[in-house]
Design a protein around this motif. Structure first.
Motif, PDB file in Angstrom:
ATOM      1  N   ARG A  65      -2.014  14.942  -1.890  1.00 16.05           N
ATOM      2  CA  ARG A  65      -0.996  15.436  -2.812  1.00 16.05           C
ATOM      3  C   ARG A  65      -1.474  16.726  -3.459  1.00 16.05           C
ATOM      4  NH1 ARG A  65      -1.321  10.788  -7.603  1.00 16.05           N
ATOM      5  NH2 ARG A  65      -3.356  11.417  -8.483  1.00 16.05           N
ATOM      6  N   GLN A  66      -0.510  17.511  -3.892  1.00 12.31           N
ATOM      7  CA  GLN A  66      -0.838  18.750  -4.589  1.00 12.31           C
ATOM      8  C   GLN A  66       0.162  18.966  -5.702  1.00 12.31           C
ATOM      9  OE1 GLN A  66      -1.230  22.295  -2.162  1.00 12.31           O
ATOM     10  NE2 GLN A  66      -2.560  23.219  -3.697  1.00 12.31           N
ATOM     11  N   ALA A  67      -0.359  19.016  -6.913  1.00 12.89           N
ATOM     12  CA  ALA A  67       0.459  19.285  -8.093  1.00 12.89           C
ATOM     13  C   ALA A  67       0.441  20.782  -8.376  1.00 12.89           C
ATOM     14  CB  ALA A  67      -0.081  18.508  -9.286  1.00 12.89           C
ATOM     15  N   PRO A  68       1.434  21.292  -9.064  1.00 11.88           N
ATOM     16  CA  PRO A  68       1.476  22.731  -9.374  1.00 11.88           C
ATOM     17  C   PRO A  68       0.221  23.175 -10.101  1.00 11.88           C
ATOM     18  CG  PRO A  68       3.581  21.727  -9.882  1.00 11.88           C
ATOM     19  CD  PRO A  68       2.641  20.601  -9.548  1.00 11.88           C
ATOM     20  N   LYS A  84      -2.770  22.987  -9.151  1.00 11.77           N
ATOM     21  CA  LYS A  84      -3.964  22.175  -8.881  1.00 11.77           C
ATOM     22  C   LYS A  84      -4.307  22.209  -7.405  1.00 11.77           C
ATOM     23  CE  LYS A  84      -3.533  18.962 -12.755  1.00 11.77           C
ATOM     24  NZ  LYS A  84      -3.568  17.532 -13.158  1.00 11.77           N
ATOM     25  N   GLU A  85      -5.538  21.844  -7.101  1.00 14.88           N
ATOM     26  CA  GLU A  85      -5.971  21.791  -5.715  1.00 14.88           C
ATOM     27  C   GLU A  85      -5.407  20.551  -5.026  1.00 14.88           C
ATOM     28  OE1 GLU A  85     -10.272  24.097  -6.114  1.00 14.88           O
ATOM     29  OE2 GLU A  85     -10.173  22.047  -5.383  1.00 14.88           O
ATOM     30  N   ARG A  86      -5.313  20.632  -3.724  1.00 17.44           N
ATOM     31  CA  ARG A  86      -4.882  19.490  -2.929  1.00 17.44           C
ATOM     32  C   ARG A  86      -5.902  18.357  -3.083  1.00 17.44           C
ATOM     33  NH1 ARG A  86      -4.046  21.012   3.067  1.00 17.44           N
ATOM     34  NH2 ARG A  86      -6.296  21.346   2.838  1.00 17.44           N
ATOM     35  N   GLU A  87      -5.394  17.142  -3.223  1.00 14.85           N
ATOM     36  CA  GLU A  87      -6.247  15.978  -3.484  1.00 14.85           C
ATOM     37  C   GLU A  87      -5.990  14.904  -2.445  1.00 14.85           C
ATOM     38  OE1 GLU A  87      -6.792  12.605  -7.031  1.00 14.85           O
ATOM     39  OE2 GLU A  87      -4.969  13.811  -6.912  1.00 14.85           O
ATOM     40  N   GLY A  88      -7.048  14.363  -1.887  1.00 18.63           N
ATOM     41  CA  GLY A  88      -6.903  13.228  -0.998  1.00 18.63           C
ATOM     42  C   GLY A  88      -6.566  11.991  -1.802  1.00 18.63           C
ATOM     43  N   VAL A  89      -5.554  11.246  -1.349  1.00 18.28           N
ATOM     44  CA  VAL A  89      -5.074  10.086  -2.093  1.00 18.28           C
ATOM     45  C   VAL A  89      -5.470   8.784  -1.413  1.00 18.28           C
ATOM     46  CG1 VAL A  89      -3.011   8.872  -2.880  1.00 18.28           C
ATOM     47  CG2 VAL A  89      -3.139  11.365  -3.070  1.00 18.28           C
ATOM     48  N   ALA A  90      -5.234   8.704  -0.106  1.00 16.39           N
ATOM     49  CA  ALA A  90      -5.517   7.461   0.612  1.00 16.39           C
ATOM     50  C   ALA A  90      -5.718   7.756   2.087  1.00 16.39           C
ATOM     51  CB  ALA A  90      -4.385   6.456   0.429  1.00 16.39           C
ATOM     52  N   TYR A  91      -6.475   6.859   2.754  1.00 17.87           N
ATOM     53  CA  TYR A  91      -6.811   7.027   4.165  1.00 17.87           C
ATOM     54  C   TYR A  91      -6.794   5.662   4.833  1.00 17.87           C
ATOM     55  CZ  TYR A  91      -9.888   7.725   8.238  1.00 17.87           C
ATOM     56  OH  TYR A  91     -10.433   7.748   9.495  1.00 17.87           O
ATOM     57  N   LEU A  92      -6.369   5.659   6.104  1.00 13.61           N
ATOM     58  CA  LEU A  92      -6.331   4.411   6.854  1.00 13.61           C
ATOM     59  C   LEU A  92      -6.749   4.660   8.295  1.00 13.61           C
ATOM     60  CD1 LEU A  92      -5.555   1.426   7.255  1.00 13.61           C
ATOM     61  CD2 LEU A  92      -3.207   2.185   7.658  1.00 13.61           C
ATOM     62  N   SER A  93      -7.699   3.840   8.761  1.00 15.74           N
ATOM     63  CA  SER A  93      -8.124   3.919  10.149  1.00 15.74           C
ATOM     64  C   SER A  93      -8.697   2.588  10.570  1.00 15.74           C
ATOM     65  CB  SER A  93      -9.196   5.001  10.323  1.00 15.74           C
ATOM     66  OG  SER A  93      -9.723   4.958  11.629  1.00 15.74           O
ATOM     67  N   LEU A  94      -8.136   2.002  11.623  1.00 18.37           N
ATOM     68  CA  LEU A  94      -8.663   0.768  12.189  1.00 18.37           C
ATOM     69  C   LEU A  94      -8.917  -0.285  11.119  1.00 18.37           C
ATOM     70  CD1 LEU A  94     -11.150   2.383  14.726  1.00 18.37           C
ATOM     71  CD2 LEU A  94      -8.894   1.412  15.206  1.00 18.37           C
ATOM     72  N   GLY A  95      -8.005  -0.365  10.174  1.00 26.43           N
ATOM     73  CA  GLY A  95      -8.116  -1.373   9.140  1.00 26.43           C
ATOM     74  C   GLY A  95      -8.966  -0.981   7.955  1.00 26.43           C
ATOM     75  N   ILE A  96      -9.661   0.130   8.043  1.00 26.11           N
ATOM     76  CA  ILE A  96     -10.477   0.615   6.934  1.00 26.11           C
ATOM     77  C   ILE A  96      -9.631   1.529   6.058  1.00 26.11           C
ATOM     78  CG2 ILE A  96     -12.470   2.024   6.305  1.00 26.11           C
ATOM     79  CD1 ILE A  96     -13.771   1.107   8.910  1.00 26.11           C
ATOM     80  N   THR A  97      -9.700   1.322   4.753  1.00 20.32           N
ATOM     81  CA  THR A  97      -8.955   2.159   3.821  1.00 20.32           C
ATOM     82  C   THR A  97      -9.895   2.768   2.787  1.00 20.32           C
ATOM     83  OG1 THR A  97      -8.478   0.251   2.409  1.00 20.32           O
ATOM     84  CG2 THR A  97      -6.829   0.830   4.057  1.00 20.32           C
ATOM     85  N   SER A 141       3.051   1.402 -10.583  1.00 14.30           N
ATOM     86  CA  SER A 141       2.527   1.791 -11.905  1.00 14.30           C
ATOM     87  C   SER A 141       2.394   3.309 -11.990  1.00 14.30           C
ATOM     88  CB  SER A 141       1.181   1.115 -12.161  1.00 14.30           C
ATOM     89  OG  SER A 141       1.296  -0.287 -12.109  1.00 14.30           O
ATOM     90  N   LEU A 142       3.426   3.979 -11.580  1.00 16.86           N
ATOM     91  CA  LEU A 142       3.380   5.441 -11.484  1.00 16.86           C
ATOM     92  C   LEU A 142       3.294   6.091 -12.856  1.00 16.86           C
ATOM     93  CD1 LEU A 142       5.888   5.839  -8.556  1.00 16.86           C
ATOM     94  CD2 LEU A 142       3.534   6.680  -8.565  1.00 16.86           C
ATOM     95  N   ARG A 143       2.558   7.192 -12.872  1.00 16.29           N
ATOM     96  CA  ARG A 143       2.292   7.941 -14.108  1.00 16.29           C
ATOM     97  C   ARG A 143       2.781   9.373 -13.945  1.00 16.29           C
ATOM     98  NH1 ARG A 143      -4.069   6.226 -13.805  1.00 16.29           N
ATOM     99  NH2 ARG A 143      -3.803   3.968 -14.126  1.00 16.29           N
ATOM    100  N   PRO A 144       3.042  10.041 -15.041  1.00 17.57           N
ATOM    101  CA  PRO A 144       3.464  11.448 -14.934  1.00 17.57           C
ATOM    102  C   PRO A 144       2.460  12.294 -14.155  1.00 17.57           C
ATOM    103  CG  PRO A 144       3.911  10.634 -17.127  1.00 17.57           C
ATOM    104  CD  PRO A 144       3.150   9.539 -16.421  1.00 17.57           C
ATOM    105  N   GLU A 145       1.185  11.981 -14.255  1.00 18.70           N
ATOM    106  CA  GLU A 145       0.176  12.758 -13.541  1.00 18.70           C
ATOM    107  C   GLU A 145       0.176  12.512 -12.040  1.00 18.70           C
ATOM    108  OE1 GLU A 145      -0.328  10.733 -16.154  1.00 18.70           O
ATOM    109  OE2 GLU A 145      -2.211   9.575 -15.957  1.00 18.70           O
ATOM    110  N   ASP A 146       0.983  11.575 -11.574  1.00 16.86           N
ATOM    111  CA  ASP A 146       1.146  11.377 -10.132  1.00 16.86           C
ATOM    112  C   ASP A 146       2.167  12.350  -9.548  1.00 16.86           C
ATOM    113  OD1 ASP A 146       0.928   7.851 -10.723  1.00 16.86           O
ATOM    114  OD2 ASP A 146      -0.640   9.148  -9.891  1.00 16.86           O
ATOM    115  N   THR A 147       2.824  13.104 -10.400  1.00 15.25           N
ATOM    116  CA  THR A 147       3.797  14.082  -9.937  1.00 15.25           C
ATOM    117  C   THR A 147       3.126  15.133  -9.067  1.00 15.25           C
ATOM    118  OG1 THR A 147       5.228  13.791 -11.871  1.00 15.25           O
ATOM    119  CG2 THR A 147       5.409  15.887 -10.686  1.00 15.25           C
ATOM    120  N   ALA A 148       3.658  15.308  -7.860  1.00  7.02           N
ATOM    121  CA  ALA A 148       3.065  16.236  -6.900  1.00  7.02           C
ATOM    122  C   ALA A 148       3.921  16.245  -5.632  1.00  7.02           C
ATOM    123  CB  ALA A 148       1.640  15.819  -6.554  1.00  7.02           C
TER     124      ALA A 148
END
Length: 125
Positions: A38-41, A43-56, A83-90
């Motif tokens: 995600r990337q908010a105005p 701000k730098e792009r941020e990794g949020v979540a990853y999934l591979s072969l069942g690993i998160t 449980s979304l927060r205003p800071e999740d805006t992106a």
């Protein structure tokens, strides 16, 4: 040619939930690993979540609130957000790559070859 397309963004009140989808095409020949960024105005792009072969992996900022999952039959990756927060805006982006990542590399955008166009998520009352 691999293509990923995000959908599901929108306007949600704080404390609400939203599910993003990432539809992948061109991925039948090889196994691909997926991530959400995600990337908010301003701000730098941020990794949020990853999934591979069942690993998160999750960023600390979303751990316990967001869940990444995959439907192989539909070639779709999801990001369930609660449980979304205003800071999740992106703008939220889906990324795909063939190389498996570890906890040190999954959140680096340069590790991914394929990106979607993004979907806007706005958390506001």
């Amino acid at each position: 040619q691999v293509r990923v397309v995000e959908s599901g963004g929108g306007l949600v009140q704080p404390g609400g939930s939203l599910r993003l989808s990432c539809a992948a095409s061109g991925t039948a020949e090889h196994y691909y690993n997926f991530a959400w960024f995600r990337q908010a105005p301003g701000k730098e792009r941020e990794g949020v979540a990853y999934l591979s072969l069942g690993i998160t992996y999750y960023s600390d900022s979303v751990k316990g609130r967001f869940t990444i999952s995959r439907d192989n039959a539909e070639n779709t990756v999801y990001l369930q957000m609660s449980s979304l927060r205003p800071e999740d805006t992106a703008v939220y982006y889906c990324a795909a790559d063939r190389k498996i990542k570890d906890d040190n590399t999954w959140s680096h955008g340069w590790e991914y070859d394929y990106w979607g166009q993004g979907t806007q998520v706005t958390i506001s009352s």
